[in-house]
Design an enzyme around this catalytic site. Structure first.
Site, PDB file in Angstrom:
ATOM      1  CD  GLU A 191      -1.335  -6.204   3.158  1.00  0.00           C
ATOM      2  OE1 GLU A 191      -0.857  -5.114   2.836  1.00  0.00           O
ATOM      3  OE2 GLU A 191      -2.545  -6.367   3.380  1.00  0.00           O
ATOM      4  CG  ASP A 228      -7.583  -0.871   3.964  1.00  0.00           C
ATOM      5  OD1 ASP A 228      -6.976  -0.028   3.290  1.00  0.00           O
ATOM      6  OD2 ASP A 228      -7.533  -2.090   3.736  1.00  0.00           O
ATOM      7  N   GLY A 233       0.701  -1.039   6.526  1.00  0.00           N
ATOM      8  CA  GLY A 233      -0.397  -0.073   6.634  1.00  0.00           C
ATOM      9  C   GLY A 233      -1.684  -0.776   7.019  1.00  0.00           C
ATOM     10  N   GLY A 285      -5.683  -3.058  -0.937  1.00  0.00           N
ATOM     11  CA  GLY A 285      -4.834  -3.284  -2.115  1.00  0.00           C
ATOM     12  C   GLY A 285      -4.839  -4.749  -2.552  1.00  0.00           C
ATOM     13  N   GLY A 341       0.831  -1.201   0.000  1.00  0.00           N
ATOM     14  CA  GLY A 341       0.000   0.000   0.000  1.00  0.00           C
ATOM     15  C   GLY A 341       0.868   1.255   0.000  1.00  0.00           C
ATOM     16  CB  SER A 342      -0.024   4.788  -0.571  1.00  0.00           C
ATOM     17  OG  SER A 342      -0.961   4.934   0.476  1.00  0.00           O
ATOM     18  CB  THR A 343       1.161   3.990   4.629  1.00  0.00           C
ATOM     19  OG1 THR A 343      -0.123   4.563   4.317  1.00  0.00           O
ATOM     20  CG2 THR A 343       1.755   4.733   5.798  1.00  0.00           C
TER      21      THR A 343
HETATM   22  C1  A5P Z   1      -3.085  -3.719   1.038  1.00  0.00           C
HETATM   23  O1  A5P Z   1      -3.803  -4.868   0.693  1.00  0.00           O
HETATM   24  C2  A5P Z   1      -3.654  -3.109   2.257  1.00  0.00           C
HETATM   25  O2  A5P Z   1      -3.822  -3.958   3.327  1.00  0.00           O
HETATM   26  C3  A5P Z   1      -2.920  -1.856   2.673  1.00  0.00           C
HETATM   27  O3  A5P Z   1      -1.983  -2.088   3.683  1.00  0.00           O
HETATM   28  C4  A5P Z   1      -3.945  -0.920   3.147  1.00  0.00           C
HETATM   29  O4  A5P Z   1      -4.945  -0.845   2.127  1.00  0.00           O
HETATM   30  C5  A5P Z   1      -3.417   0.468   3.444  1.00  0.00           C
HETATM   31  O5  A5P Z   1      -3.040   1.095   2.257  1.00  0.00           O
HETATM   32  P1  A5P Z   1      -2.657   2.618   2.213  1.00  0.00           P
HETATM   33  O6  A5P Z   1      -1.404   2.762   3.020  1.00  0.00           O
HETATM   34  O7  A5P Z   1      -2.434   2.899   0.747  1.00  0.00           O
HETATM   35  O8  A5P Z   1      -3.778   3.394   2.774  1.00  0.00           O
END
Ligand code: A5P
Length: 224
Positions: free
Chosen positions: A101, A82, A80, A95, A24-26
């Site tokens: 994960e 949600d 990260g 994501g 994810g972005s973070t």
């Molecule tokens: C990926 O599958 C997710 O679990 C991400 O860790 C989660 O969506 C957080 O993403 P952002 O950091 O982009 O908000």
């Protein structure tokens, strides 16, 4: 806010560690900061990615990439989320990387979550729960998931026509939960549905710490 949280998590990284790398972005911001630090300080760090997406970023940045099979117990996983509730239960999988994960985050000796403050929720299921399902059984799984709320097959918005496909070759159903079931029970119950591979509730292995980026700094939440 995401960068502040990522910077704070970077301070937990020690030379010689095996790191679970979230998606994810973070998590990507964290990975970029990590690569800078590894290069500047010549650190010996091995990363275990939680998705093809973050693996690609890590490889591009020249990080030493390995796998959970080679390192079944990473020293630290940084990921990260949600949604995070007051008990530090999480929903992940926005994501579509939830299965890998969970495998990496649950296996790590220490699990740290980095989020911005918008991810803090008063009710965990304010956001839908992603459920990874086998393509050959998604309709049957969807029927059963109706017991818990409203399921919706996640469709690709660009680059592919039809359902999104996970790194594991599966589909994702986003479940808007209406049933009144505690997260720890629902996490187990969803995985008992035939055709379900994994779900995005992270409640059985709570994070050791959640680092929340705010407009002015960070705050740290720990399990009570
Ligand atoms: C990926 O599958 C997710 O679990 C991400 O860790 C989660 O969506 C957080 O993403 P952002 O950091 O982009 O908000």
């Amino acid at each position: 806010m995401r960068k502040r949280a990522a910077q704070a998590a970077l301070e937990l990284v020690l030379d010689g560690m095996v790191l679970g790398l979230g998606s994810g972005s973070t998590a990507e911001i964290f990975t970029r900061l990590l690569a800078d630090r590894v290069a500047e300080e010549a650190l010996d760090i091995i990363v275990v990615p939680t998705s093809a997406g973050i693996e690609r970023v890590a490889l591009d940045l020249g990080l030493q990439v390995s796998s959970l099979n080679e390192y079944p117990e990473p020293d630290l996983a940084v990921d990260g989320a949600d949604a995070v509730d007051k008990d530090l239960n999480l929903v992940k999988g926005g994501g579509a990387c939830l299965a890998r994960e969970k495998a990496v985050d649950y296996a790590a000796k220490r699990f740290v979550v980095i989020v911005d403050e918008r991810k803090l929720v008063s009710r965990l299921f304010e956001v839908p729960v992603p459920v990874e399902v086998m393509p050959c059984a998604w309709r049957a799984a969807e029927q059963v998931l109706r017991r818990f709320g409203t399921p919706r097959l996640r469709l690709s918005s660009q680059g592919k026509y039809g359902p999104i496909v996970t790194d594991n070759g599966n589909f994702v159903i986003d479940l808007e939960v209406s049933a009144d079931v505690p997260p720890t029970e629902l996490e187990i119950e969803l995985n008992a549905v035939p055709g379900v591979v994994e779900n995005g509730i992270f409640s059985r292995r709570r994070p050791d710490e959640v680092i929340v980026g705010t407009p002015t700094g960070t705050k740290r939440l720990k399990p009570t």
